[in-house]
Design an enzyme around this catalytic site. Structure first.
Site, short mmCIF file in Angstrom:
data_model
loop_
_atom_site.label_atom_id
_atom_site.label_comp_id
_atom_site.label_asym_id
_atom_site.label_seq_id
_atom_site.Cartn_x
_atom_site.Cartn_y
_atom_site.Cartn_z
N ARG A 55 3.88 2.67 38.37
CA ARG A 55 3.51 2.58 36.96
C ARG A 55 4.16 1.39 36.26
NH1 ARG A 55 5.62 6.76 34.35
NH2 ARG A 55 6.48 7.90 36.11
N TYR A 107 -17.16 -3.06 18.75
CA TYR A 107 -17.44 -2.29 19.96
C TYR A 107 -17.28 -0.80 19.65
CZ TYR A 107 -17.05 -0.18 24.52
OH TYR A 107 -17.22 0.65 25.59
N ASP A 180 -10.17 -9.33 19.28
CA ASP A 180 -10.97 -9.03 20.46
C ASP A 180 -11.99 -10.15 20.60
OD1 ASP A 180 -12.73 -8.19 22.40
OD2 ASP A 180 -13.09 -6.21 21.52
N LYS A 205 -15.10 -7.84 31.79
CA LYS A 205 -16.25 -8.68 31.44
C LYS A 205 -16.09 -10.09 32.02
CE LYS A 205 -17.55 -5.06 28.98
NZ LYS A 205 -16.39 -4.18 28.88
#
Length: 386
Positions: A55, A107, A180, A205
């Site tokens: 982690r 979004y 963003d 993306k």
């Protein structure tokens, strides 16, 4: 005489060589995948490196983060298992009752998270019209607003917000600015240079670029307490990027400038072709000179406007869905930034409660021949609109 060996390298060169990676032991040019879930301590029971458990991250993730930080000119980068997990870390790190300002159109997944936090009484959320700096300023509460969220160009209308101006408004009120810019990756827009405090990208993306990885990236101009809170949440929630996904991301980023340039060029050609088309009511693309945000987008992207655009189809929602169904080359799928072209009826995907024109089709332009994509859209439009 200038020593040409020491001249600054372009971002494209640094990406292609993965920061000039060479395995010290073998000389391998391709970074390895480190799959271990735990790390043994040394003979004195000290940490050999910063990693003790999965982690915390690992060497593969660390290299991917270093590549993104270099591209963003950031002090540091954190990679998450998805874009949404990165966004959730920001929301979770805010204090109870904090006031945040976010766009009305953005979004839909991130907007839903802010709405959920507001409904639970965790945050106070105000909304502004994307790209409208006067409205943004009107929503601010100096000394109370802690975070401003800018998505530019915003999804799926592709309105463009001036990052530097938004940063000035946020900072004047004592707030952080998160951007963003997923649709314009840092080979085009480096938001931190324009004054943003945190740059978010859905690395699923354009950064990955091959529709085979989900990832989210947070890069910062300066590390500090809030940055440590983000890293702690990633560790405690177990949302660090997986090793193989980090390796795929590194591989994808090595061709990012080539892919993005091709996609930008093709999207511009498609936008120009359908601007004024009898079957299309509007073309939404910042690369068109008539777009209200064209000059800002040109300044923020260096003239590479990206591969994302939207077409508002004449005939309404049913016609738009039928055009999407009638395409032979465009895949009817959700996502963006991959090498294959996608078409999406946005209202079907985002659902009710999100403001979007019901006749809007969102296009993600891939690296196929632009003329083939134009012909595909033409035949689909002809079937529906005549």
């Amino acid at each position: 005489m200038t020593d040409r060996r020491n001249r600054p390298l372009s971002p494209a060169t640094r990406l292609a060589q993965a920061l000039k990676y060479v395995d010290e032991r073998t000389g391998a040019l391709v970074p390895p995948i480190q799959p271990t879930a735990t790390y043994a301590r040394d003979a004195d029971y000290g940490k050999r490196r910063d990693f003790i458990y999965r982690r915390d991250g690992n060497e593969t993730v660390e290299l991917a983060e270093a590549i993104i930080a270099d591209l963003e000119e950031a002090e540091a980068c954190l990679l998450f298992a998805s874009g949404m997990s990165a966004c959730h870390a920001i929301i979770d790190a805010l204090g109870t009752g904090d006031h945040v300002v976010v766009p009305e159109v953005m979004y839909h997944g991130v907007l839903a998270e802010f709405r959920r936090a507001s409904a639970l009484g965790r945050l106070e959320v105000s909304h502004y019209r994307a790209a409208d700096l006067d409205d943004l300023r009107a929503q601010m509460r100096p000394g109370e607003t802690t975070l401003v969220w800018v998505e530019t160009p915003n999804n799926p209308d592709w309105d463009v917000t001036d990052i530097a101006a938004a940063a000035a408004i946020a900072h004047e009120a004592g707030a952080r600015l998160v951007t963003d810019c997923t649709a314009t990756p840092p080979c085009a827009t480096r938001a931190l240079e324009h004054g943003a405090d945190i740059s978010f990208h859905s690395a699923t993306k354009y950064l990955g670029g091959h529709s085979d990885v989900t990832a989210g990236a947070l890069s910062v101009r300066e590390t500090g307490a809030f940055w440590q809170a983000l890293a702690e949440r990633r560790m405690l929630h177990g949302t660090v990027l997986h090793s193989f996904d980090a390796w795929l991301l590194i591989r994808g980023m090595r061709t990012l400038p080539l892919r993005y340039a091709r996609q930008s060029e093709s999207a511009m050609k498609i936008a120009r072709h359908f601007d004024g088309h009898p079957g299309v009511a509007r073309v939404l693309y910042p690369g068109l000179p008539a777009h209200p945000g064209h000059e800002i987008a040109k300044r923020q992207t260096g003239g590479q406007f990206g591969g994302m655009l939207s077409l508002v189809i004449r005939g309404g929602e049913r016609a738009a869905i039928d055009v999407a169904r009638g395409c032979a080359l465009f895949y009817p799928a959700t996502s963006l930034g991959g090498v294959e072209s996608l078409i999406e009826h946005r209202k079907t995907v985002s659902g009710e409660g999100f403001r979007v024109d019901p006749a809007l089709l969102r296009l993600s332009v891939g690296i196929e021949e632009a003329d083939d994509l134009i012909a595909d859209l033409e035949q689909a439009l002809a079937r529906v609109t005549g």
